[in-house]
Motif scaffolding. Sequence first.
Motif, short mmCIF file in Angstrom:
data_model
loop_
_atom_site.label_atom_id
_atom_site.label_comp_id
_atom_site.label_asym_id
_atom_site.label_seq_id
_atom_site.Cartn_x
_atom_site.Cartn_y
_atom_site.Cartn_z
N THR A 54 34.35 41.27 32.00
CA THR A 54 35.63 42.41 31.52
C THR A 54 34.91 43.74 32.85
OG1 THR A 54 34.89 42.11 29.50
CG2 THR A 54 35.68 44.90 29.91
N VAL A 55 33.49 43.58 33.27
CA VAL A 55 33.18 44.23 33.96
C VAL A 55 34.16 44.37 35.63
CG1 VAL A 55 31.18 44.64 35.49
CG2 VAL A 55 30.95 45.10 33.30
N GLY A 56 34.38 42.63 36.01
CA GLY A 56 34.82 42.68 37.28
C GLY A 56 36.00 42.62 37.20
N LEU A 57 37.17 42.30 36.00
CA LEU A 57 37.96 43.20 35.93
C LEU A 57 38.78 44.53 36.38
CD1 LEU A 57 39.73 41.26 33.26
CD2 LEU A 57 40.43 40.15 35.08
N LEU A 58 37.56 44.74 35.51
CA LEU A 58 38.04 46.76 35.82
C LEU A 58 37.51 47.65 36.93
CD1 LEU A 58 36.14 48.18 32.51
CD2 LEU A 58 37.86 47.92 33.00
N SER A 59 36.16 46.69 37.42
CA SER A 59 36.25 46.29 39.48
C SER A 59 37.52 46.60 40.19
CB SER A 59 34.83 46.20 39.19
OG SER A 59 35.16 44.48 39.28
N ILE A 60 38.10 45.78 40.13
CA ILE A 60 39.53 45.52 40.77
C ILE A 60 41.04 46.56 39.61
CG2 ILE A 60 38.86 43.35 41.63
CD1 ILE A 60 40.17 41.80 39.98
N GLY A 61 40.32 47.38 39.16
CA GLY A 61 42.04 47.52 38.61
C GLY A 61 42.58 47.21 36.97
#
Length: 454
Positions: A54-61
């Motif tokens: 989830t953090v990975g997805l959020l870090s690319i918007g």
Amino acid sequence: MARFKLKESKKELTSYAGLALIGQCLEVVNVEALVDGGIPVSQGIKTSELVKTTVGLLSIGKSDFEAVEPFREDRFFKQALAVRKVPGSVWLRQRLDRVSGSLLEPLDDCSVRLIERTEAPITPHKGYVCLDMDTFVMDQSGTKKEEVSRTYQGVDGYTPVAAYLGNEGWCIGLELRPGRWHSSLEIDYFLERLFPRVERLVAPSLPVLLRKDSAFDSAKLLFAVADEKIRWAAMARGFEYLIKWNPRKQDKTAWVEQAEAAGAFVEKRPGKREALMTLNVDRAWKKQTRPFRLVIRIIERTTNKHGQMLLLPDVELEGWWTSLDEPEETVIERYRDHGTHEQFHSEFKTDLDLERLPSGKFETNDCLLRMGMLAYNCLRLIGQLGLTGNLAPIRHPAKRRRLRTVLQEIMYRAAQVIRKARQWWLDLGHASPVAKVFAYLQKRLVVQPGFASG
């Protein structure tokens, strides 16, 4: 116009090379140690892998659960974030619904760990490390999500509270709140969780200045910050506060008369005069009374800036509760910089695409927002270390880079993914302007000496 011919090859490419740096940030935090011990699973995907994904997805918007689907078979995504298996959108949603309540506290600690272990720069503003706190509105109009209600901006949504530290704007507190809640409701509990993090992150030699707007003007909260000042003084540390005064139903005419009697008015231009005053005002809370310093500014205009006469004088009344022992002009100037935090709110809502939270459950959205806080701090760290120094691509000088700049310059960098000799490589291309930045960040994003690796 010349047309390019299209070609498909067996080369593995990625348009999110910056995820490799996010994976390093998560390695510094050691998400497994914080999460998996408290929320164990007997089989399947670990809870820490849900957090990393989830953090990975959020870090690319990307904030929607469905955004995970293209990455389920992406080898680079798994390798960069050190996850064995990427969950599907349905599984991700259902698992977060079940464990979100248990994840809130560990996720808060993740952000503090990241800043602490990397020794991220926390720079003061004119001698004080500023701690800016405020609520903001997240518009959820047209939805039936839990606790969505009318906000102070007249839209249906949530009013989360956030706290930012230093000139860099590190987010060390972010909690979701129902839209109908007043800004000061139960904020004392938020402060109880916030102050130990500030004490942990700020160097003992640097004083802290807490800044809040008029929504937090109450005797209860004034007593709380005054007690905090006493507690810090007992540790030989500096803590001050600066809170906007809420004049509510004050009689402006009476204040003008008081300023005239004190001889405080100074003419700034024909038709405009200004008065600055300091008062000691007693505030009462639970049968206790304490004096607090109140800085008052009164501006009276009888003509506008074009010289047009006004039928009635226009009186502007402002005030600030403060423990600072400084001239009134300096106190007002310190508070003016508080408005910078509005940019940080917008970065959450636009750059991270968290304006519309994806879940219908309040607790799950709160959990996602705190993962957004971790992604925000990861991107802020990458921007501060890699895009403000001499190695950064040519840009105008700045003390910090907006998250959108980090996304464009670092996260959305295309690269060829190569695996050979049991090693993973990223080919950033010939004479890539950010290759040196990537190399520097890989060396810098590690646990600094003095911190245990666990």
